[in-house]
Design an enzyme around this catalytic site. Structure first.
Site, PDB file in Angstrom:
ATOM      1  CD  GLU A 170      -2.983  -1.020   2.297  1.00  0.00           C
ATOM      2  OE1 GLU A 170      -4.102  -1.538   2.147  1.00  0.00           O
ATOM      3  OE2 GLU A 170      -2.652  -0.457   3.366  1.00  0.00           O
ATOM      4  CD  GLU A 227      -4.310  -5.614   2.613  1.00  0.00           C
ATOM      5  OE1 GLU A 227      -5.095  -4.878   3.264  1.00  0.00           O
ATOM      6  OE2 GLU A 227      -3.082  -5.471   2.651  1.00  0.00           O
TER       7      GLU A 227
END
Length: 671
Positions: A151, A308
């Site tokens: 991320e 995710e």
């Protein structure tokens, strides 16, 4: 060289963090993963402190055992570089690598992503651990993919320290070459901002008034590129060690995250993947799932991975709500419908300690005696039944223009209306198409548009000459182009396009505005014409004069009474539309139904209200996903030769049952 993920079917799993648990738990993890149908897990994402307990000293013994265990159990590893969370020893040695916020405060370590993206010390350390990891595991049979970082930019997209300032100046030199060009691009004659030396230029730190808009825009571009340079540097180390193993990093295209220009990032990756989480405040989060999935498929140019999402509640919103019955399954299969060839969760086993201890997982705190576990096992079986869907593509004839530069520029301070939010305006236009079952791609302004009948630009405040010419040419050649208000207003340097609004699109739209009349919060204006009697507009209005366009709707009150609010124009061989206000949802939906019908765009399939229909196209068959959002279920007509894949039942009577709150996936062979 084409690098593909060598995991059969639809990959299934999640973040696996066995280092958080005693080693005797690992065997149980393997048994339960096999029971759930897990085929791939991400490992090592936050393990830097354990892999490198001191600078240059490595301990791979734990990772060796983890990877060996995965291999023995037939589970592939998406092996991460652990660079999203440098250890404490690194910051004690290099405190200058800590990030500085806009107000000049140096932040501390103690969480994740607590580094300055421009720090030379961080880059050296990150590449060192990446190289050590790559050298050790390049030939390991369990490693199916590299997971670069985690991320990027989630918590440290911008650092305002002196090191970042120096890196920003290097980026600006590469972009502009000389100060005269920069001064022109930034309009620095205003407010005495002229620069005579590169060293005078700083990041847009906190200051007394509004910073220069182009300065701020270039800063956003720099920050995205600076993080991208870290990503590609790690990727290159991994490729050197293991040329055939694909690499990915997890994007965050929604959740109001806007730090990175993913059009620039996606081509640098072998596999494009995303993290997506529902917002508890969104009453129809299924629309967000669809929009996100379509954007990801567009970025990837085909299938992608969901790296995710959550089985239930997250832990970072003001109120973290569990998912409703059936929602876990619907969410996951909706992502598959929009092109996901892999479904993964954060995380495998719910943590008992740490900042994310209240984040849901595939194996919750309660263990296997839980609804979540039952749903996780069922989903594993579903994904196995859908193995043949892997690699199939989308079928859109409609494109929505999405551009991060335009988004950044629109949301800078000192706009005519400070309530303008790019993502909200795009969702306004996307939602009616979703409800109508229209397949949608997302495109850059300069994309190849030849495969589309209809292109929509809900807002394109900033557009360069190339993008404007591309969209205009699409309409001139026979396409239908619909443009929302405050589009085409500025060029790539945030300079206003003179001569009237909507700037770059005046000729193509056949209109010209000389004054903007943004509306106050809660203020509305009535609309009349080829719209419903109760039609209204909010957020925006402007004084439009037609220059060839026909008026579709006009304002009924306010200072612009009688002036055009919606127009339609014949342009070359095509048609253009301009919406000079934000119509209420019903009115916008009606207008978009008309626009796409006139363009010859039909729904994927006619279904009862509340049944989402999505199509993936394989080489020999189409895969029709039908998702019930009503809780009532429905019968849907399909090909008589079709088979419902989740049950294995043939559709002998030419219809399929979508269970209440459930999903059906239909294979329809093509002749």
């Amino acid at each position: 060289m084409k690098r593909v993920l060598n995991v059969p079917g639809i990959a299934y799993g999640g973040d696996y963090n066995p280092e958080q648990w005693p080693e005797e738990v690992w065997a149980e993890d393997m048994r339960l993963m096999r029971e759930a149908g897990v085929t791939m897990v991400s490992v090592g994402i936050f393990s830097w402190a354990l892999l490198e307990p001191a600078e240059g000293e490595y301990d791979f013994s734990r990772m060796d055992r983890i990877l060996a265990l995965l291999q023995e159990n037939g589970i592939a590893a998406d092996l991460a570089t652990p660079t999203a969370a440098p250890p404490a020893w690194f910051f004690r040695a290099h405190p200058e690598a800590l990030p500085v916020d806009r107000d000049g405060r140096r932040l501390s370590y103690g969480s994740r992503q607590t580094f300055c993206p421009s720090s030379p010390a961080y880059r050296r350390a990150a590449l060192r651990i990446t190289r050590a990891l790559a050298d050790r595991y390049a030939d390991h049979p369990a490693v199916a993919m590299w997971h670069v970082h985690n991320e990027y930019g989630c918590h440290n997209a911008e650092c305002y320290c002196d090191t970042s300032a120096a890196a920003f100046r290097v980026w600006l030199r590469n972009r502009y070459e000389d100060l005269a060009a920069l001064n022109h691009a930034w309009g620095t004659t205003f407010w005495s901002q002229w620069y005579y030396d590169w060293d005078e230029i700083l990041p847009p730190r906190a200051t007394g008034a509004v910073p220069n808009p182009t300065h701020q825009l270039d800063w956003r571009r720099f920050c995205s590129d600076e993080l991208l340079s870290l990503c590609t540097a790690e990727r290159d180390v991994l490729r050197e060690a293991a040329p055939s193993i694909p690499a990915t990093t997890n994007f965050m295209v929604m959740q109001n995250f806007d730090a990175l220009d993913y059009w620039r990032w996606a081509p640098e990756l072998d596999v494009v993947s995303n993290d997506h989480y529902l917002m508890s405040t969104d009453p129809e989060s299924e629309i967000d799932i669809a929009l996100s999935g379509d954007l990801m498929r567009s970025l990837a140019g085909g299938p992608w991975l969901l790296m995710e999402h959550s089985t239930g509640a997250v832990n970072w919103q003001p109120v973290n709500r569990a998912k409703r019955p059936g929602e876990l399954r619907r969410n996951a299969l909706a992502h598959v419908a929009r092109g996901a060839d892999g479904i993964a969760y954060f995380q495998w086993r719910a943590a008992k300690a740490g900042a994310e201890q209240w984040h849901s997982a595939m194996l919750p705190h309660t263990g296997t005696d839980s609804q979540i576990w039952q749903d996780v096992v069922r989903l594993g079986a579903d994904l196995q039944a859908l193995s043949e869907v892997r690699g199939s593509t989308g079928t859109a004839e409609v494109a929505i223009v999405w551009d991060w530069n335009a988004r950044w520029a629109l949301e800078l301070p000192s706009q005519p209306n400070g309530e303008l939010r790019f993502q909200d305006l795009v969702r306004d236009w996307y939602e009616p198409l979703w409800r109508a079952g229209i397949a949608v791609d997302f495109v850059r302004p300069d994309a190849d548009l030849s495969s589309y009948r209809l292109v929509l630009a809900p807002n394109l405040y900033l557009v360069d000459d190339t993008g404007a010419a591309n969209l205009t040419a699409f309409a001139r050649r026979g396409g239908t182009l619909a443009v929302g208000f405050h589009s085409g207003a500025v060029d790539e340097n945030c300079h206003v396009r003179l001569g009237g609004y909507p700037g770059a699109f005046r000729e193509a739209l056949g209109v010209r505005s000389d004054e903007l009349f943004p509306l106050l919060p809660e203020e509305t204006v009535g609309l009349t014409g080829e719209v419903a009697p109760d039609a209204t507009g909010t957020l925006w209005s402007e004084r439009v004069r037609t220059e060839g366009a026909q008026v579709v709707a006009s304002y009924t009150d306010g200072p612009l009474t009688g002036r055009p609010a919606v127009t339609r124009h014949t342009f070359g061989e095509g048609t253009t539309w301009y919406l000079a206000t934000r119509p209420d949802p019903a009115t916008l939906g009606s207008l978009l139904d008309r626009i796409r019908s006139e363009a010859g765009v039909a729904p994927v399939r006619t279904t009862p209200d509340g049944i989402e229909a999505v199509l993936r196209r394989g080489p020999d068959a189409d895969y029709l996903f039908l998702i019930d959002h009503t809780g009532r279920g429905a019968e849907v007509s399909v090909s008589a030769a079709a088979t419902e894949l989740l049950t294995g039942k043939p559709a002998e009577d030419g219809s399929v049952t979508v269970p209440a709150g459930g999903v059906a996936v239909v294979r329809e062979p093509r002749e």
